[in-house]
Design a protein around this motif. Structure first.
Motif, mmCIF file in Angstrom:
data_model
loop_
_atom_site.group_PDB
_atom_site.id
_atom_site.type_symbol
_atom_site.label_atom_id
_atom_site.label_comp_id
_atom_site.label_asym_id
_atom_site.label_seq_id
_atom_site.Cartn_x
_atom_site.Cartn_y
_atom_site.Cartn_z
ATOM 1 N N GLU A 1 0.831 -1.203 0.000
ATOM 2 C CA GLU A 1 0.000 0.000 0.000
ATOM 3 C C GLU A 1 0.867 1.255 0.000
ATOM 4 O OE1 GLU A 1 -3.898 -1.662 2.433
ATOM 5 O OE2 GLU A 1 -2.177 -0.876 3.553
ATOM 6 N N PHE A 2 1.942 1.211 0.758
ATOM 7 C CA PHE A 2 2.839 2.366 0.826
ATOM 8 C C PHE A 2 3.537 2.581 -0.518
ATOM 9 C CE2 PHE A 2 6.332 4.897 2.833
ATOM 10 C CZ PHE A 2 5.514 5.881 3.371
ATOM 11 N N LYS A 3 3.870 1.480 -1.184
ATOM 12 C CA LYS A 3 4.486 1.586 -2.507
ATOM 13 C C LYS A 3 3.499 2.216 -3.493
ATOM 14 C CE LYS A 3 7.412 -0.803 -5.737
ATOM 15 N NZ LYS A 3 8.197 -1.983 -5.989
ATOM 16 N N ALA A 4 2.237 1.836 -3.409
ATOM 17 C CA ALA A 4 1.218 2.422 -4.277
ATOM 18 C C ALA A 4 1.078 3.919 -3.993
ATOM 19 C CB ALA A 4 -0.121 1.707 -4.084
ATOM 20 N N GLU A 5 1.151 4.308 -2.712
ATOM 21 C CA GLU A 5 1.090 5.728 -2.373
ATOM 22 C C GLU A 5 2.279 6.466 -2.982
ATOM 23 O OE1 GLU A 5 2.099 7.831 1.562
ATOM 24 O OE2 GLU A 5 -0.093 7.703 1.532
ATOM 25 N N TYR A 6 3.477 5.871 -2.897
ATOM 26 C CA TYR A 6 4.667 6.485 -3.489
ATOM 27 C C TYR A 6 4.487 6.674 -4.992
ATOM 28 C CZ TYR A 6 9.109 6.627 -5.917
ATOM 29 O OH TYR A 6 10.119 6.950 -6.792
ATOM 30 N N GLU A 7 4.012 5.638 -5.670
ATOM 31 C CA GLU A 7 3.841 5.718 -7.124
ATOM 32 C C GLU A 7 2.848 6.814 -7.506
ATOM 33 O OE1 GLU A 7 2.959 1.644 -8.075
ATOM 34 O OE2 GLU A 7 5.065 1.059 -7.874
ATOM 35 N N GLU A 8 1.783 6.965 -6.731
ATOM 36 C CA GLU A 8 0.813 8.030 -6.989
ATOM 37 C C GLU A 8 1.448 9.402 -6.735
ATOM 38 O OE1 GLU A 8 -3.426 9.720 -5.303
ATOM 39 O OE2 GLU A 8 -3.003 7.584 -5.097
ATOM 40 N N ALA A 9 2.185 9.526 -5.635
ATOM 41 C CA ALA A 9 2.849 10.792 -5.318
ATOM 42 C C ALA A 9 3.865 11.152 -6.406
ATOM 43 C CB ALA A 9 3.533 10.708 -3.959
ATOM 44 N N LYS A 10 4.572 10.157 -6.912
ATOM 45 C CA LYS A 10 5.559 10.380 -7.974
ATOM 46 C C LYS A 10 4.858 10.860 -9.256
ATOM 47 C CE LYS A 10 9.874 9.928 -9.322
ATOM 48 N NZ LYS A 10 10.891 10.801 -8.829
ATOM 49 N N ARG A 11 3.760 10.205 -9.627
ATOM 50 C CA ARG A 11 2.995 10.600 -10.825
ATOM 51 C C ARG A 11 2.483 12.028 -10.718
ATOM 52 N NH1 ARG A 11 0.838 5.517 -10.526
ATOM 53 N NH2 ARG A 11 -0.974 6.266 -9.401
ATOM 54 N N ASN A 12 2.047 12.404 -9.516
ATOM 55 C CA ASN A 12 1.456 13.723 -9.306
ATOM 56 C C ASN A 12 2.482 14.804 -8.965
ATOM 57 O OD1 ASN A 12 -1.101 12.641 -9.756
ATOM 58 N ND2 ASN A 12 -1.391 12.158 -7.595
ATOM 59 N N GLY A 13 3.761 14.419 -8.905
ATOM 60 C CA GLY A 13 4.805 15.390 -8.583
ATOM 61 C C GLY A 13 4.819 15.822 -7.133
ATOM 62 N N ASN A 14 4.294 14.981 -6.236
ATOM 63 C CA ASN A 14 4.212 15.320 -4.816
ATOM 64 C C ASN A 14 5.345 14.749 -3.979
ATOM 65 O OD1 ASN A 14 1.859 16.739 -5.277
ATOM 66 N ND2 ASN A 14 0.565 14.962 -4.942
ATOM 67 N N THR A 15 6.381 14.225 -4.612
ATOM 68 C CA THR A 15 7.545 13.738 -3.884
ATOM 69 C C THR A 15 8.799 13.975 -4.719
ATOM 70 O OG1 THR A 15 8.585 11.858 -2.773
ATOM 71 C CG2 THR A 15 7.335 11.365 -4.765
ATOM 72 N N GLU A 16 9.878 14.245 -4.025
ATOM 73 C CA GLU A 16 11.166 14.394 -4.695
ATOM 74 C C GLU A 16 11.967 13.096 -4.651
ATOM 75 O OE1 GLU A 16 13.228 17.747 -3.088
ATOM 76 O OE2 GLU A 16 11.567 19.108 -3.486
ATOM 77 N N ALA A 17 11.451 12.098 -3.945
ATOM 78 C CA ALA A 17 12.151 10.813 -3.825
ATOM 79 C C ALA A 17 12.255 10.160 -5.203
ATOM 80 C CB ALA A 17 11.418 9.895 -2.855
ATOM 81 N N GLU A 18 13.467 9.774 -5.568
ATOM 82 C CA GLU A 18 13.702 9.140 -6.864
ATOM 83 C C GLU A 18 13.289 7.674 -6.875
ATOM 84 O OE1 GLU A 18 14.718 10.468 -9.802
ATOM 85 O OE2 GLU A 18 14.508 12.404 -8.802
ATOM 86 N N THR A 19 13.379 7.002 -5.730
ATOM 87 C CA THR A 19 13.044 5.585 -5.643
ATOM 88 C C THR A 19 12.131 5.348 -4.450
ATOM 89 O OG1 THR A 19 14.892 5.004 -4.197
ATOM 90 C CG2 THR A 19 15.315 4.939 -6.587
ATOM 91 N N PHE A 20 11.463 4.202 -4.458
ATOM 92 C CA PHE A 20 10.621 3.827 -3.329
ATOM 93 C C PHE A 20 11.453 3.710 -2.061
ATOM 94 C CE2 PHE A 20 8.622 0.316 -0.824
ATOM 95 C CZ PHE A 20 7.576 1.065 -0.326
#
Length: 104
Positions: free
Chosen positions: A20-39
């Motif tokens: 679930e947390f990985k899915a949240e990261y992927e959504e945040a990455k798609r929406n530009g809401n995280t600067e993290a390059e990797t999970f």
């Protein structure tokens, strides 16, 4: 471990499995809401002292060899790989004749 809740959002109280947390990261990455390059970076930043999540029971680490997450207490830190290894990978690597430098 996929169904086990391992992280808690300290603001909302919502609990996450690693998937679930990985899915949240992927959504945040798609929406530009995280600067993290990797999970892995996302987990690290999220669980640091000033992060927004905390581990529920015990700290988890990602195995450097198989990339699966497991309880830190069930793993060993290895100096040569520069990270954590799960028991299964330690046994597999040792059976191949690899020399491991496990920290206590």
């Amino acid at each position: 471990m996929d169904d086990e809740k391992v992280l808690r959002d300290m603001e909302s109280g919502r609990e996450f499995t690693m998937e679930e947390f990985k899915a949240e990261y992927e959504e945040a990455k798609r929406n530009g809401n995280t600067e993290a390059e990797t999970f892995e970076d996302y987990v690290k930043v999220s669980t640091e002292k000033n992060g927004f999540c905390e581990w529920i029971d015990e700290i988890h680490q990602q195995c450097e060899w198989c990339k699966e997450w497991d309880l830190e207490s069930e793993m060993k830190e290895e100096a040569g790989f520069g990270g954590w290894l799960c028991r299964r990978c330690i046994l597999d690597l040792q059976s191949r004749g690899e020399t491991l430098y496990l920290k206590n």
